[in-house]
Scaffold this motif. Structure first.
Motif, PDB file in Angstrom:
ATOM      1  N   ASP A 110      16.746  -7.550  22.151  1.00 39.40           N
ATOM      2  CA  ASP A 110      18.182  -7.422  22.367  1.00 39.40           C
ATOM      3  C   ASP A 110      18.383  -7.309  23.872  1.00 39.40           C
ATOM      4  O   ASP A 110      17.433  -7.475  24.653  1.00 39.40           O
ATOM      5  CB  ASP A 110      18.790  -6.246  21.593  1.00 39.40           C
ATOM      6  CG  ASP A 110      18.204  -4.900  21.975  1.00 39.40           C
ATOM      7  OD1 ASP A 110      17.667  -4.765  23.104  1.00 39.40           O
ATOM      8  OD2 ASP A 110      18.264  -3.973  21.157  1.00 39.40           O
ATOM      9  N   LEU A 111      19.591  -7.029  24.302  1.00 36.69           N
ATOM     10  CA  LEU A 111      19.877  -7.021  25.734  1.00 36.69           C
ATOM     11  C   LEU A 111      19.056  -5.982  26.483  1.00 36.69           C
ATOM     12  O   LEU A 111      18.696  -6.180  27.654  1.00 36.69           O
ATOM     13  CB  LEU A 111      21.377  -6.778  25.957  1.00 36.69           C
ATOM     14  CG  LEU A 111      21.940  -7.142  27.338  1.00 36.69           C
ATOM     15  CD1 LEU A 111      21.667  -8.596  27.675  1.00 36.69           C
ATOM     16  CD2 LEU A 111      23.434  -6.848  27.383  1.00 36.69           C
ATOM     17  N   THR A 112      18.704  -4.879  25.805  1.00 33.61           N
ATOM     18  CA  THR A 112      17.936  -3.821  26.452  1.00 33.61           C
ATOM     19  C   THR A 112      16.468  -4.196  26.642  1.00 33.61           C
ATOM     20  O   THR A 112      15.720  -3.446  27.272  1.00 33.61           O
ATOM     21  CB  THR A 112      18.013  -2.512  25.649  1.00 33.61           C
ATOM     22  OG1 THR A 112      17.383  -2.707  24.370  1.00 33.61           O
ATOM     23  CG2 THR A 112      19.456  -2.079  25.433  1.00 33.61           C
ATOM     24  N   SER A 113      16.048  -5.329  26.113  1.00 28.61           N
ATOM     25  CA  SER A 113      14.658  -5.768  26.258  1.00 28.61           C
ATOM     26  C   SER A 113      14.368  -6.355  27.634  1.00 28.61           C
ATOM     27  O   SER A 113      13.211  -6.638  27.953  1.00 28.61           O
ATOM     28  CB  SER A 113      14.321  -6.824  25.197  1.00 28.61           C
ATOM     29  OG  SER A 113      14.541  -6.328  23.893  1.00 28.61           O
ATOM     30  N   PHE A 114      15.430  -6.538  28.446  1.00 32.04           N
ATOM     31  CA  PHE A 114      15.264  -7.232  29.716  1.00 32.04           C
ATOM     32  C   PHE A 114      15.787  -6.421  30.897  1.00 32.04           C
ATOM     33  O   PHE A 114      16.775  -5.700  30.778  1.00 32.04           O
ATOM     34  CB  PHE A 114      16.008  -8.572  29.690  1.00 32.04           C
ATOM     35  CG  PHE A 114      15.623  -9.457  28.542  1.00 32.04           C
ATOM     36  CD1 PHE A 114      14.444 -10.169  28.562  1.00 32.04           C
ATOM     37  CD2 PHE A 114      16.446  -9.546  27.417  1.00 32.04           C
ATOM     38  CE1 PHE A 114      14.079 -10.967  27.495  1.00 32.04           C
ATOM     39  CE2 PHE A 114      16.091 -10.357  26.355  1.00 32.04           C
ATOM     40  CZ  PHE A 114      14.897 -11.061  26.387  1.00 32.04           C
ATOM     41  N   ALA A 115      15.113  -6.588  32.015  1.00 31.07           N
ATOM     42  CA  ALA A 115      15.661  -6.188  33.307  1.00 31.07           C
ATOM     43  C   ALA A 115      16.381  -7.421  33.833  1.00 31.07           C
ATOM     44  O   ALA A 115      15.749  -8.459  34.079  1.00 31.07           O
ATOM     45  CB  ALA A 115      14.550  -5.773  34.254  1.00 31.07           C
ATOM     46  N   LEU A 116      17.683  -7.342  33.944  1.00 32.85           N
ATOM     47  CA  LEU A 116      18.481  -8.502  34.343  1.00 32.85           C
ATOM     48  C   LEU A 116      18.518  -8.576  35.864  1.00 32.85           C
ATOM     49  O   LEU A 116      19.070  -7.703  36.532  1.00 32.85           O
ATOM     50  CB  LEU A 116      19.886  -8.389  33.763  1.00 32.85           C
ATOM     51  CG  LEU A 116      19.923  -8.369  32.224  1.00 32.85           C
ATOM     52  CD1 LEU A 116      21.315  -8.008  31.720  1.00 32.85           C
ATOM     53  CD2 LEU A 116      19.484  -9.712  31.656  1.00 32.85           C
ATOM     54  N   ILE A 117      17.907  -9.625  36.411  1.00 30.23           N
ATOM     55  CA  ILE A 117      17.739  -9.738  37.859  1.00 30.23           C
ATOM     56  C   ILE A 117      18.990 -10.306  38.522  1.00 30.23           C
ATOM     57  O   ILE A 117      19.572  -9.694  39.411  1.00 30.23           O
ATOM     58  CB  ILE A 117      16.525 -10.622  38.196  1.00 30.23           C
ATOM     59  CG1 ILE A 117      15.277 -10.128  37.440  1.00 30.23           C
ATOM     60  CG2 ILE A 117      16.291 -10.617  39.699  1.00 30.23           C
ATOM     61  CD1 ILE A 117      14.850  -8.726  37.771  1.00 30.23           C
ATOM     62  N   ALA A 118      19.418 -11.482  38.083  1.00 23.48           N
ATOM     63  CA  ALA A 118      20.623 -12.104  38.641  1.00 23.48           C
ATOM     64  C   ALA A 118      20.996 -13.325  37.819  1.00 23.48           C
ATOM     65  O   ALA A 118      20.126 -13.994  37.261  1.00 23.48           O
ATOM     66  CB  ALA A 118      20.406 -12.517  40.095  1.00 23.48           C
ATOM     67  N   ASN A 119      22.283 -13.601  37.760  1.00 19.91           N
ATOM     68  CA  ASN A 119      22.726 -14.859  37.168  1.00 19.91           C
ATOM     69  C   ASN A 119      22.691 -15.940  38.240  1.00 19.91           C
ATOM     70  O   ASN A 119      22.883 -15.672  39.429  1.00 19.91           O
ATOM     71  CB  ASN A 119      24.142 -14.737  36.613  1.00 19.91           C
ATOM     72  CG  ASN A 119      24.548 -15.976  35.842  1.00 19.91           C
ATOM     73  OD1 ASN A 119      24.019 -16.240  34.765  1.00 19.91           O
ATOM     74  ND2 ASN A 119      25.461 -16.752  36.389  1.00 19.91           N
ATOM     75  N   LEU A 120      22.443 -17.186  37.799  1.00 20.43           N
ATOM     76  CA  LEU A 120      22.345 -18.312  38.725  1.00 20.43           C
ATOM     77  C   LEU A 120      23.446 -19.340  38.528  1.00 20.43           C
ATOM     78  O   LEU A 120      24.057 -19.808  39.482  1.00 20.43           O
ATOM     79  CB  LEU A 120      20.992 -19.019  38.558  1.00 20.43           C
ATOM     80  CG  LEU A 120      19.734 -18.197  38.780  1.00 20.43           C
ATOM     81  CD1 LEU A 120      18.506 -19.032  38.445  1.00 20.43           C
ATOM     82  CD2 LEU A 120      19.678 -17.691  40.211  1.00 20.43           C
ATOM     83  N   VAL A 121      23.682 -19.719  37.262  1.00 19.29           N
ATOM     84  CA  VAL A 121      24.556 -20.852  36.953  1.00 19.29           C
ATOM     85  C   VAL A 121      25.567 -20.463  35.889  1.00 19.29           C
ATOM     86  O   VAL A 121      25.260 -19.720  34.965  1.00 19.29           O
ATOM     87  CB  VAL A 121      23.714 -22.064  36.466  1.00 19.29           C
ATOM     88  CG1 VAL A 121      24.592 -23.133  35.829  1.00 19.29           C
ATOM     89  CG2 VAL A 121      22.916 -22.656  37.622  1.00 19.29           C
ATOM     90  N   ASP A 122      26.783 -20.953  36.032  1.00 17.56           N
ATOM     91  CA  ASP A 122      27.831 -20.800  35.028  1.00 17.56           C
ATOM     92  C   ASP A 122      28.194 -22.205  34.555  1.00 17.56           C
ATOM     93  O   ASP A 122      28.781 -22.986  35.302  1.00 17.56           O
ATOM     94  CB  ASP A 122      29.052 -20.103  35.644  1.00 17.56           C
ATOM     95  CG  ASP A 122      30.170 -19.858  34.644  1.00 17.56           C
ATOM     96  OD1 ASP A 122      30.021 -20.264  33.470  1.00 17.56           O
ATOM     97  OD2 ASP A 122      31.187 -19.263  35.028  1.00 17.56           O
ATOM     98  N   ASP A 123      27.779 -22.524  33.334  1.00 19.56           N
ATOM     99  CA  ASP A 123      28.034 -23.856  32.767  1.00 19.56           C
ATOM    100  C   ASP A 123      29.010 -23.692  31.607  1.00 19.56           C
ATOM    101  O   ASP A 123      28.619 -23.491  30.462  1.00 19.56           O
ATOM    102  CB  ASP A 123      26.714 -24.472  32.288  1.00 19.56           C
ATOM    103  CG  ASP A 123      26.775 -25.988  32.169  1.00 19.56           C
ATOM    104  OD1 ASP A 123      27.845 -26.557  32.452  1.00 19.56           O
ATOM    105  OD2 ASP A 123      25.760 -26.596  31.792  1.00 19.56           O
TER     106      ASP A 123
END
Length: 320
Positions: A110-123
């Motif tokens: 689920d979302l808590t499984s990740f360390a979110l570093i940064a978003n790159l692209v919005d498609d």
């Protein structure tokens, strides 16, 4: 004896240096793997391969793009979540899949499984029709759907895909109902629309722009807050009265167990690569909108979408 003591001392000093935090935490000092939870040649894969080049330039290390498709992205994203949290295995975190899969079923992450570093692209998501059809706007589409409830068909890359979720949001907002025709990918959606086997195609903007080249393909609107810099002539759904945003945010995630210091090092590298002039130019040529969102803001943006999708699931469950 004196010479032995000096050598022993030098060895001891070398050992201390090698084990010191500054030496041990040098990053990166070996190849990096970037996991894509979908097959090659799609929009997410293209983002990953363009970014991998920038990572190589900025890190001085080889970067391998590893495709691990299946289960709507679950196989690849769960692989990242279970990987060694040393910063050398990173993954493309793709919406809506990272959010919708845990909502619709008992998932391996689920979302808590990740360390979110940064978003790159919005498609962002788009809706398109065959150019022979008299429908020329989102308003025209809504009116046609109201005149013919459940009579119009729309194709997507599959159940729970970005296009499917996007159309469910429009149905709910506009009070309309269409018939969903899921395909294995957007290439099949393109074929079906151009051969007039479906009425509407739901695809991300980069895909719609590619499909429209030399084809009777008409894109009606983009599900983004403001007009895309990639396609400024295309109106947003908000301009038709539907302030909806949907599509694919594509960012970088690491296993949640990564240390705070290593996460900072990874984030610094990702930021440098995201600002790489060649990456920005490559993304522009590939008609992918760069939208860099740093870690905390990125996490907040995904949490907001998660709340939105949970509410949508209660009224319009997408896998039923």
């Amino acid at each position: 004896m004196h010479r032995f003591c000096v050598l022993s001392g030098l060895l001891a000093i070398h050992s201390v240096i090698a084990c010191s935090p500054a030496f041990a935490q040098d990053f990166p000092h070996k190849p990096i793997t970037l996991v894509v939870p979908f097959t090659a040649a799609g929009g997410t894969d293209l983002t990953a391969r363009l970014f991998a080049r920038a990572l190589e330039r900025q890190s001085g290390q080889p970067v391998t793009v590893l495709n691990k498709p299946g289960a709507g992205g679950e196989i690849g994203m769960s692989y990242v979540a279970r990987s060694e949290p040393d910063g050398y295995t990173l993954g493309i975190i793709n919406t809506p899949n990272v959010l919708t899969i845990p909502i619709e079923r008992h998932a391996q992450f689920d979302l808590t499984s990740f360390a979110l570093i940064a978003n790159l692209v919005d498609d962002p998501a788009t809706f398109s029709v065959h150019a022979d059809w008299p429908i020329r706007s989102i308003s025209d589409l809504v009116e046609a759907a109201k005149r013919n409830p459940e009579g119009l068909t729309y194709g997507t890359a599959g159940i729970g895909s970005a296009g499917h979720i996007a159309m469910l949001m429009l149905e709910q907002a506009a009070g309309i109902k269409l018939r969903h025709v899921p395909f294995k990918g957007t290439a099949d959606v393109r074929t079906a629309l151009l051969s007039k086997h479906i009425d509407i195609a739901a695809a991300n903007l980069s895909e719609a722009l590619a499909f429209s080249q030399g084809s009777p393909w008409r894109t009606l609107g983009v599900m983004k807050a403001t007009r895309s810099t990639t396609a400024p002539d295309l109106p947003t759904l908000a301009e038709a009265g539907y302030a909806l945003q949907a599509g694919s945010l594509r960012g970088i995630g690491a296993p949640a167990a990564i240390t705070a210091q290593r996460q900072q090092q990874v984030a610094a590298l990702i930021t440098k690569a995201a600002n790489d002039p060649l990456f920005i130019e490559d993304a522009r040529k590939a008609e992918q909108d760069i939208r860099v969102i740093p870690g905390d803001e990125y996490h907040k943006a995904l949490q907001q979408q998660q709340t939105q999708f949970q509410a949508l699931w209660k009224t319009s469950p997408w896998n039923r």
